[in-house]
Design a protein around this motif. Structure first.
Motif, PDB file in Angstrom:
ATOM      1  N   ARG C 335       4.942  -4.569 -39.881  1.00 42.97           N
ATOM      2  CA  ARG C 335       5.062  -3.121 -39.774  1.00 42.97           C
ATOM      3  C   ARG C 335       5.951  -2.561 -40.892  1.00 42.97           C
ATOM      4  O   ARG C 335       5.979  -1.347 -41.105  1.00 42.97           O
ATOM      5  N   PRO C 489      -1.365   4.030 -28.964  1.00 42.16           N
ATOM      6  CA  PRO C 489      -0.246   3.596 -29.812  1.00 42.16           C
ATOM      7  C   PRO C 489      -0.198   2.076 -29.936  1.00 42.16           C
ATOM      8  O   PRO C 489      -0.558   1.361 -28.996  1.00 42.16           O
ATOM      9  N   ARG C 490       0.271   1.592 -31.068  1.00 43.55           N
ATOM     10  CA  ARG C 490       0.148   0.187 -31.384  1.00 43.55           C
ATOM     11  C   ARG C 490       0.993  -0.732 -30.513  1.00 43.55           C
ATOM     12  O   ARG C 490       0.750  -1.923 -30.444  1.00 43.55           O
ATOM     13  N   GLU C 523      -2.518   7.445 -38.173  1.00 44.13           N
ATOM     14  CA  GLU C 523      -2.208   6.650 -36.995  1.00 44.13           C
ATOM     15  C   GLU C 523      -3.296   6.756 -35.931  1.00 44.13           C
ATOM     16  O   GLU C 523      -3.665   5.791 -35.289  1.00 44.13           O
ATOM     17  N   ARG C 524      -3.841   7.980 -35.748  1.00 46.68           N
ATOM     18  CA  ARG C 524      -4.851   8.157 -34.727  1.00 46.68           C
ATOM     19  C   ARG C 524      -6.264   8.089 -35.281  1.00 46.68           C
ATOM     20  O   ARG C 524      -7.206   8.628 -34.702  1.00 46.68           O
ATOM     21  N   ASN C 528      -8.577   2.755 -37.078  1.00 51.22           N
ATOM     22  CA  ASN C 528      -7.282   2.106 -37.279  1.00 51.22           C
ATOM     23  C   ASN C 528      -7.005   1.044 -36.214  1.00 51.22           C
ATOM     24  O   ASN C 528      -6.105   1.168 -35.395  1.00 51.22           O
ATOM     25  N   TYR C 532      -1.860   0.722 -37.988  1.00 48.42           N
ATOM     26  CA  TYR C 532      -1.063   1.181 -39.136  1.00 48.42           C
ATOM     27  C   TYR C 532      -0.483   2.559 -38.826  1.00 48.42           C
ATOM     28  O   TYR C 532      -1.193   3.456 -38.404  1.00 48.42           O
ATOM     29  N   VAL C 533       0.833   2.677 -39.013  1.00 48.12           N
ATOM     30  CA  VAL C 533       1.479   3.984 -38.874  1.00 48.12           C
ATOM     31  C   VAL C 533       2.066   4.348 -40.229  1.00 48.12           C
ATOM     32  O   VAL C 533       3.053   3.751 -40.669  1.00 48.12           O
TER      33      VAL C 533
END
Lengths: 435, 439, 608, 327
Positions: C335, C489-490, C523-524, C528, C532-533
């Motif tokens: 990350r 969310p991841r 991110e959304r 994805n 990945y953010v």
């Protein structure tokens, strides 16, 4: 005979095999291979169980040892009820009661050496010491007349006689009390037979073995056995000391059997009373006395005065007609009609044609009987086989067919089951003195 | 003991003559003398006679382990322990390593062996095969007998030696050989003594003579398009082939034996149900099933082996069943039962060994089928592409046949030779083990 | 029957190598093919049909473009149906059936030619047909025909309004300005079906009926709308189209000459040859005119007489994707952009291109190929080439980058909190040798910086199902959900099976409509799956880029985006793929540019 | 049990087998991950569309949009009326797809089976009569060659040599030619290599069985007796050995051989590009075309059933008890 319980005592032993059909194995009938037999073997005694092949004697032997579970009856071994044994007791029983088989060629696993095969019962019964097993096996082999080194040989390297000795060794190695030998020598040459049986007798003497010898060969029974049980179609018809039974057979079957024993003198006249036909199908045994379909001394109906030979032929025809005879195979409907259509030659009535066709006497000694036969033959000629069969069946009845003969004992140790032994049916000598 | 001496000398004599004509040489004409010997023996006070055995003592003693059984237990125990160690203790580690000490090597005493699930299966298979061979190995005469019969088939003998080499190289050899590694710069090197146009290899490792790149001893059998040495690939391919062939076959044979003997012995509806199941399994086109399951569960070697093993036993089971039914009629089975042996031990001692010739033959012919199937699946692209199997190498090199012919051809030849050898071996075993073919 | 010598005269014009016609000579019924041959014309020209045979690995599943628009289907349909318009490599509109125009970039007008005739008595192609196809199929709700790209014709879930403005013209009214609309694969290359044909199935939503319709299956409605006519379609064997003598472009003014006489082949065949090596063999023997060539096989064709290998740039990018969702074994590190940058130093991109791809590919540094007009050299940071490649440097960078993470260096190895070496699971898509070799190479490179890599190959579908799909595993409902590839969310949405690196899932970089890469980078984003953010606010940057008609502003914004991406390294951009095709060297026409098939109809054989 | 009743039972059982296999296949297909779906969804998501909508459209198009049970019952109901379903990946009814592919398969399998049988029997007999001689080994080697060499590698190699370098045969299989001029020299030429590859791979099976069976008869007493009587070797071969050998051989011909041919044909058809049954089912599995997979699965089941029946008939016809005395 002693007072203590015999080594082996079989009472009312029954073994039926179900005949099944279809995927769900519905029972469609039963083969009554052994149908309530009694026999006993004492220590140090050789008892023969004789009979034609297919009479159920091997089954009886196997059921006795519970190799095939008996359907009913009790087997007492040394006073204990074998049929009530649990697994552990049964296994111990197996050690004390051994079986020797008929065919020496197939009774040894071709992939094991003789030593391994002979040692197998030892292993099975928990002797884990390899060297000890080996010693015992070698000793036993020597005692049955083989070399200790034969333990390393393979079955295909042994002759039939040697294999049978080895089979004896395998049976003996656990020191049994009872030995059941199922046709142990029938596959061997005559000279070898004697050797093996001699050995068996010797071992019996030495070890006090009780031996049940299953055989169809009466000649060896006489020479080697103490007592004999004669079996026919799942039942024992006569029993007693070997000498006595063969010198004075009480049952017509025994008589027929002993008559068939080859006599050493080739010039001696061969008795003609050979048994006709085969043993009937055990799935549908004849009613009454099971032997009546083949019996040379079958009792004639009381209402007619029939000469013995004519009566036997009449009965055989009757049985063929109703499809009960043991040589029924060929007695098809077509055959009956063929008999009529066929060119009768010099016979001018259908009755005469049929009489010659079916080996019936041209004339029966009793006129009434003769008339009835004519009547039956005529309806047969008219194609009414059912009617003919029915007529003969109602008219010519015999007690042998109706009733099961009771067992009779006229001397200690001797028993036989035949209607002829009842006073009212006692045969006149000429009745079975056949030509 | 004098008796023993006599026996020894006699044994020599008998084993000297008792080969082919034994049944003729020993007849019953000597029965008089043998009867005398009986009397001697009976009278003599020998060491231990069967009537002296105290069976109650033996019964009381209970069951004792034989040496073979003890060894088997120990081996199984060790196996289970190590497996448990792998799963429980080292389970979290992706790579589980065993250090194999080498007694003859003083410098570097630890080798790393990455034990995979397939390796575990393989070791188990080898153990089972080993113990299955014990009776034969222990029995010198039986061994000699089979060897004599087998030896007549010359190509089979050569095949057996070849397969032994492959087996040793594949199992032991791979522990000491570096796995083939990627070196794209050294791609398409020709085998030693051969040469190829210099434009074909990425860079020629050996000398370039007259515009042709020569092979070197660094890569004796050349390299693939990824620069992996074909010699190493061939050796690792041996391991994969042996693993696929042996493990899967063993699984098949085990199931087939179990099902076949059960069906033969239980009879009735159990037999019916089992055989009908086999019908279905056999009718389901095997290859098709492989395709399917490989798609479903991925084509990893482990999955492949399990699929092959679990679905490929139908034919062998049928053979075992029909043979077992025949054997059931034999009197030695009845004799064993009459002497008190349980069904299980009768099956184990008599039925299975006596149908083993069919099993061994079927198994030997099953192995090449599996090895080929693995290659075929690789060709279709369903195998594990990272697996250094011959099939994979052939499949990936097939497009280069026109230029770098050796990539497919080297493993192809190994595959060819191995399958050929198994076929020869299978036929020879059939001849040698088949009791009907007494000559 | 001709003698052996006259056979030579009869050899087809395809440099005498086409064995197909030679074979038919031997056939018992081959007389037809022989007719023009047994008596060569006096002037020496041979009336042998000119055949173009393209070898493919798989056939098409259908010719019904309303349900399937994959390459095999479109390639074949395109022979008989030209489509609305083409886009030249210079990104200009080349009108075919229609021209598209706009004033301010929001409302587009499509103007159909006046000589477009359907076959099978459906009459002239009109705007009515288009409107009907668009509203009743492309935008239909429910999607009765199974149209695969319903999203194309919708904006924010609402159908894009289309309106008939004349017999042969209609308007597409977008919600907002989109200068790149004609370049999107919406109207570009769009096909149409006669209204009367669709009407038979529309009321009952009879998808099966449409699918099994004889006219749909044999393209009989195509009329004069394409350069070829459907001849026959042997499933999984061959698809043959023959020259359409009524092709509408012949009668149109203002069209380049080479289009007016098109096509130059008497027949165009797609021949299915499943085995790759057999395809190459057939190319060598002259039985195929063209077929794809894998990178690793190019050498063996180069220098072969009669074969030309052409390399076409593509926009499909191969990258090493890092799992930043919480089911990876190294996700805390991955990350960190610094870690990703350090790892990028460890992989030699040039080595992969040169040795694995044998030079047939281009090194990639960001989400855009270098040939794209949006690629700005000065904005892009390069890793894994030249000085930015090196295990020593990578190790140094990684060591410091790992500081905020639970991982650290223990001697040569990267270890976790339990002092166990980190092992990364690299999953790759089976089927391509190059991908497989690359995977092994990456494993070697990572090994050199102390990371152990285990590689596993999987079928594409299996890989997607097990590693790409992810769904919310946390408590309650996810805060947001962007589809099966991005379930939230991841930290909470993870795939079925853990993974660390994925190789072989290629991404289209959309050099013509680069804003389409938005879904990969925010991110959304719908794609994805790797969690990945971004640190950069790509969302608003993309909004700026799509919303403006000002080319300069668009260019600058996009350059900023792609520059930031190259710096952030959401995944390790490895290379841009190329398409390699082996041609019969007589083939003239294909140019080695992006989008090279646009003028396929004008290709010809040299000797013809 | 009459032959009719027997046949009826066999056919009924075959029905059960087919049912079980269909069910298993159906479920397996349902469980398998679908690459096409994955790729359709991925594409849609990459283009900014909705992956779920794409999946829905896909399911609808493929007829996968009902509960498993419902689809299964539907399929069986259609099957009962003779409708094998619609192959989505070929846009063709499944029945038609199979009927199209079947002739192509037969074109090379039939000659291959005939040739390999003839060759296998000859080599087997030769080998049995010359057991443990050098020529026996040579003959065995020839027979084993085909089964040992990987089919696909051999096929590709042959194509390179005979098609590319020598140009004797075409590389590509021309289905149109095969369909329209089945019995032409040109078709024979393009089928030569597939027939050769498949034929060689099937020789070993026949040869092995022939040899094993023949070996039994070679040593049988009646053969020795015949030889002692001075019957010619040729007559011994044909009448005393070949004839009884053919009986059990007929069983493997239909059973094993068909198995070999069916599984080998996948590879042969892929390498030579023949659009036959093997490729049909391979592609069906690859693309998860449920109806087509089920349809193509029924073919080998059918073959197995018919094969078994034929095998029984062959036994009846060739029963050695009828006559193999030396007349």
């Amino acid at each position: 005979m002693t007072d203590e319980a015999p080594l082996l005592d079989v009472r009312g032993l029954v073994k039926h095999y179900p005949i099944t059909e279809g995927f769900w194995n519905r029972e469609a009938g039963r083969v009554r291979a052994v149908d309530g037999i009694d026999l006993s073997v004492e220590r140090g005694e050789i008892v023969a169980l004789v009979g034609e092949s297919g009479c159920g004697k091997s089954t009886a032997a196997r059921a006795t040892l519970r190799i095939d579970e008996p359907t009913a009856g009790t087997v007492r071994f040394d006073g204990d009820d074998v049929t009530a044994y649990d697994r552990r007791q049964l296994k111990r029983f197996r050690r004390r009661a051994q079986l020797v088989f008929q065919d020496p060629d197939s009774s040894f696993d071709p992939r094991l050496s003789i030593g391994q095969s002979v040692a197998e019962p030892l292993t099975v019964h928990g002797m884990a010491d390899r060297a000890r097993r080996r010693r015992l096996v070698e000793g036993t082999l020597e005692r049955v007349g083989l070399a200790a080194s034969d333990a390393d040989r393979y079955p295909h390297e042994l002759s039939g006689g040697e294999k049978q000795r080895a089979a004896l060794a395998r049976a003996l190695v656990t020191d049994p009390d009872l030995l059941i030998a199922d046709e142990p020598v029938s596959a061997l040459d005559m000279s070898v037979q004697a050797d093996v049986l001699d050995l068996l007798t010797r071992l019996r003497d030495e070890l006090g073995l009780g031996v049940l010898l299953v055989t169809h060969d009466l000649s060896i029974v006489r020479a080697f056995c103490d007592r004999v049980c004669v079996m026919y179609l799942g039942e024992i018809v006569e029993s007693g000391p070997a000498e006595a039974v063969f010198d004075d057979p009480r049952h017509p079957y025994t008589r027929a059997l002993s008559a068939s024993v080859p006599v050493p003198d080739p010039r001696a006249p061969r008795p003609a009373a050979d048994l006709v036909g085969d043993v009937p199908d055990a799935a549908a045994p004849p009613s009454g006395c099971r032997f009546h379909t083949r019996c040379p001394e079958v009792i004639p109906p009381a209402d007619y005065d029939l000469e013995a030979d004519g009566w036997r032929r009449l009965l055989r025809f009757r049985l063929r007609l109703s499809g009960q005879s043991s040589d029924v195979d060929t007695a098809t409907a077509t055959e009956f009609t063929d008999g009529i259509d066929g060119d009768g030659g010099d016979h001018d009535t259908p009755s005469a044609t049929l009489r010659s066709e079916f080996d019936l006497p041209m004339r029966l000694s009793d006129d009434g009987a003769n008339r009835i036969l004519d009547e039956a033959l005529e309806s047969l000629a008219a194609g009414e086989r059912e009617a003919a069969s029915e007529l003969l069946e109602t008219e010519f009845q015999t007690v042998c067919e109706r009733e099961s003969p009771p067992s009779r004992s006229d001397a200690p140790d001797r028993e036989a089951s035949c209607h002829r032994l009842r006073d009212e049916y006692e045969a006149k000598p000429d009745e079975y003195e056949v030509h | 003991m004098n008796g023993d001496d006599g026996n020894d000398s006699m044994r020599d004599q008998v084993s000297g003559t008792s080969t082919d004509q034994a049944s003729d040489s020993t007849t019953d004409q000597a029965s008089d003398s043998t009867m005398d010997r009986v009397r001697d023996n009976v009278d003599r006070n020998g060491p231990e006679r069967f009537e002296d055995v105290d069976w109650d003592a033996i019964d009381a003693e209970g069951r004792r382990l034989t040496k073979t059984r003890l060894a088997a237990f120990v081996a199984c125990g060790l196996y289970v322990l190590t497996l448990a160690y792998d799963v429980l203790v080292a389970g979290d580690d992706a790579t589980f390593e065993i250090s194999v000490g080498l007694p003859w090597s003083t410098t570097e005493s630890a080798y790393v062996w990455d034990v995979t699930a397939v390796d575990w299966l393989f070791v188990a298979s080898l153990l089972v095969v080993g113990f299955a061979l014990v009776p034969v190995a222990r029995n010198r005469r039986l061994r000699a007998y089979y060897w004599r019969r087998f030896r007549r088939h010359r190509p089979a003998v050569i095949s057996a030696w070849y397969l032994l080499c492959i087996f040793l190289l594949g199992t032991v050899g791979t522990l000491f050989i570096e796995p083939p590694s990627l070196d794209v710069a050294a791609a398409y090197q020709p085998p030693v003594f051969l040469s190829v146009e210099a434009s074909i290899p990425t860079e020629c490792v050996g000398p370039v003579v007259d515009g042709r790149c020569r092979g070197t001893w660094e890569y004796p059998l050349g390299t693939t398009g990824e620069g992996k040495g074909l010699a190493a690939l061939a050796v690792f391919g041996m391991r994969v082939s042996m693993q696929v062939g042996l493990i899967a076959t063993l699984i098949s044979v085990a199931i087939a034996t179990l099902v076949g003997t059960t069906a033969a012995y239980a009879g009735g509806w159990i037999d019916e149900a089992l055989m009908r199941y086999v019908d279905i399994q056999q009718t389901f086109p095997t290859f098709f099933l492989f395709l399917f399951l490989a798609y479903l569960y991925g084509g990893s070697l482990f999955v492949l082996i399990v699929i092959f093993g679990v679905t490929g036993w139908g034919g062998i089971a049928r053979i075992v069943r029909s043979e077992a039914i025949q054997r059931r009629q034999e009197q030695y089975i009845a004799a064993a039962r009459a002497s008190g042996a349980s069904t299980l031990s009768v099956v184990r001692r008599h039925v299975v060994p006596n149908v083993s010739n069919s099993i061994v033959t079927a198994a030997t012919l099953n192995v090449p089928f599996l090895v080929l199937s693995e290659a075929a699946l690789s060709f279709i692209g369903l195998g594990d592409v990272t697996l250094p199997s011959w099939g994979q190498t052939i499949a990936t090199g097939r497009g280069d046949l026109g230029t770098a012919w050796w990539i497919s051809t080297v493993p192809g030849l190994f595959l060819f030779a191995t399958i050929l050898a198994f076929n020869f071996l299978g036929d020879a075993l059939r001849d040698a083990l088949d009791p009907r073919q007494e000559v | 029957m001709p003698s052996g010598t006259s056979l030579d005269d009869c050899r087809p014009t395809l440099r005498g190598r086409s064995r197909r016609s030679f074979l038919s000579l031997l056939g018992l019924g081959g007389a037809a093919a022989l007719a023009g041959c047994s008596a060569p014309e006096s002037d020496g020209t041979v009336a042998e049909p000119v055949e173009y045979v393209e070898g493919t690995a798989t056939g098409t599943r259908t010719l019904n473009f309303l349900s399937v628009d994959d390459n095999p289907a479109v390639n074949r349909v395109q022979l008989a149906l030209d489509g609305a318009y083409a886009v030249t490599p210079e990104q200009e509109i080349f009108p075919l059936w229609a021209d598209i125009s706009t004033d301010e970039g929001r409302v587009y007008t499509v103007e159909l030619r006046d000589n477009l005739e359907w076959g099978a008595e459906y009459g002239q192609m009109t705007a009515e047909d288009w409107i009907y196809t668009i509203t009743e199929v492309f935008q239909a709700d429910p999607n009765w025909a199974g149209f695969p790209n319903t999203g194309d014709w919708r904006q924010n879930g609402e159908p894009i309004p289309v309106e008939k403005t004349g017999r042969r013209s209609f308007e597409i009214q977008l919600q907002s300005v989109d200068p790149a609309f004609p370049l999107r694969p919406v109207m570009w290359g769009a096909f149409c079906m006669p209204k009367a044909l669709i009407e038979q199935y529309r009321p009952g939503g009879d998808q099966a009926g449409l699918q099994q319709d004889e006219e749909v299956q044999t393209l009989t409605y195509a009329g004069n709308l394409g350069p070829y006519r459907f001849e026959r379609w042997e499933r999984e064997s061959e698809f043959v189209a023959v020259r359409n003598d009524e092709y509408y472009l012949r009668e149109v003014d203002g069209v380049p000459d080479e289009w007016r006489d098109a096509p130059y082949f008497d027949s165009y065949t797609y021949q299915v040859v499943p085995e790759g090596s057999s395809r190459l063999s057939a190319l060598r023997s002259g039985e195929l005119t063209a077929t794809d060539v894998p990178e690793t096989r190019v050498e063996q064709l180069e220098g072969v007489d009669g074969i030309d290998v052409k390399v076409f740039p593509q926009a499909f990018m191969t990258s090493l994707i890092y799992n930043q969702r919480s089911n990876g074994s190294f996700y805390e590190a991955l990350r960190e952009p610094a870690v990703r940058r350090a790892l990028a130093h460890a992989v030699d991109k040039e080595h992969i291109v040169d040795d694995v791809l044998r030079g047939y590919g281009n090194v990639a540094h960001t989400f855009q190929p270098t040939f794209s007009q949006w690629y700005a050299d000065d904005e892009v940071t390069e890793y894994g080439v030249g000085d930015t490649y090196g295990h020593e440097r990578a190790r140094e960078l990684l060591e410091s980058a790992l500081d905020p993470t639970p991982y650290r260096y223990d001697g040569d190895r990267v270890v976790d909190e339990d002092d166990e070496q980190v092992t990364l699971d690299l999953v790759f898509v089976q089927g391509s040798q190059a991908v497989q070799t690359t995977a092994q190479l990456v494993a070697q490179e990572y090994d050199a910086v102390g990371l152990d890599v285990e590689i596993t190959g999987k079928e594409y579908g299996t890989l997607v199902e097990q590693h790409v799909f992810n769904s919310w595993q946390g408590d309650g409902d996810p805060p947001w959900n962007a589809g099966p590839y991005n379930g939230g969310p991841r930290d909470g949405s993870v795939s079925q099976d853990p993974w660390d690196l994925i190789l072989g899932v290629t991404f289209n970089t959309y050099p013509r409509t680069p804003s389409a890469t938005r879904g990969f980078t925010i991110e959304r984003g719908g794609i994805n799956f790797y969690g990945y953010v971004p640190e950069t606010d790509f969302g608003s940057l993309f909004e700026t880029a799509t919303g403006t008609v000002d080319e300069t502003e668009r260019g600058e914004t996009l350059a900023e985006i792609f520059g930031a991406l190259s710096a952030e390294q959401p995944f390790n951009f490895l290379n841009m793929g190329v398409k390699i095709v082996g041609y019969d060297s007589a083939v003239r026409g294909p140019e080695e540019v992006f989008g090279y098939t646009w003028n396929r109809n004008t290709w010809r054989l040299d000797s013809a | 049990m009459g032959l009719k009743w027997y046949t009826a039972r066999r056919v009924a059982w075959a029905g059960v087998v087919a049912g079980v296999i269909l069910t298993v296949t159906f479920v397996l297909l349902e469980l398998a991950p679908d690459s096409q779906l994955a790729s359709v969804q991925f594409q849609a998501a990459a283009r900014g569309g909705s992956a779920d909508a794409a999946a829905e459209a896909y399911a609808r198009r493929r007829g996968l949009d009902g509960p498993l049970w419902e689809r299964y019952v539907d399929y069986l109901a259609n099957l009962a009326t003779g409708d094998w379903g619609w192959s989505d990946t070929r846009s063709q009814p499944v029945g038609e797809a199979i009927l199209t592919a079947l002739p192509y398969s037969l074109m090379y399998t039939v000659p291959a089976v005939i040739a390999s049988t003839a060759l296998g029997i000859s080599i087997g007999l030769y080998s049995a009569f010359n057991q443990y001689t050098k020529t026996d080994y040579a003959a065995t080697f020839v027979a084993f060659f085909g089964i040992s060499v990987p089919n696909f590698w051999f096929g590709i190699l042959l194509l390179l040599v005979f098609a590319v370098h020598l140009g004797w045969v075409p590389v590509l299989f021309d289905a149109e030619l095969a369909r329209t001029h089945t019995f032409s020299l040109a078709n024979a030429r393009q089928l030569a290599l597939p027939v050769f590859v498949l034929g060689t791979s099937a020789v070993a099976g026949t040869m092995r069985y022939t040899r094993a069976e023949a070996l039994e008869y070679v040593r049988a007493t009646f053969v020795k007796a015949a030889r002692a009587k001075g019957v010619s070797e040729r007559r011994i071969l044909t009448r005393h050995v070949l004839r009884p050998t053919l009986v059990p051989l007929s069983t493997i011909l239909v059973g094993d051989l068909l198995g070999v041919v069916l599984s080998a044909s996948y590879l042969v058809e892929v390498v030579f590009g023949i659009p036959g049954l093997g490729r049909l089912s391979l592609e069906a599995i690859r693309r998860q075309d449920t109806a087509l997979v089920l349809g193509t699965t029924l073919v080998p089941v059918f073959v197995a059933v018919v094969g078994n029946l034929l095998q029984d008939l062959a036994y009846a016809v060739l029963d050695p008890r009828i006559d193999y005395g030396d007349r």
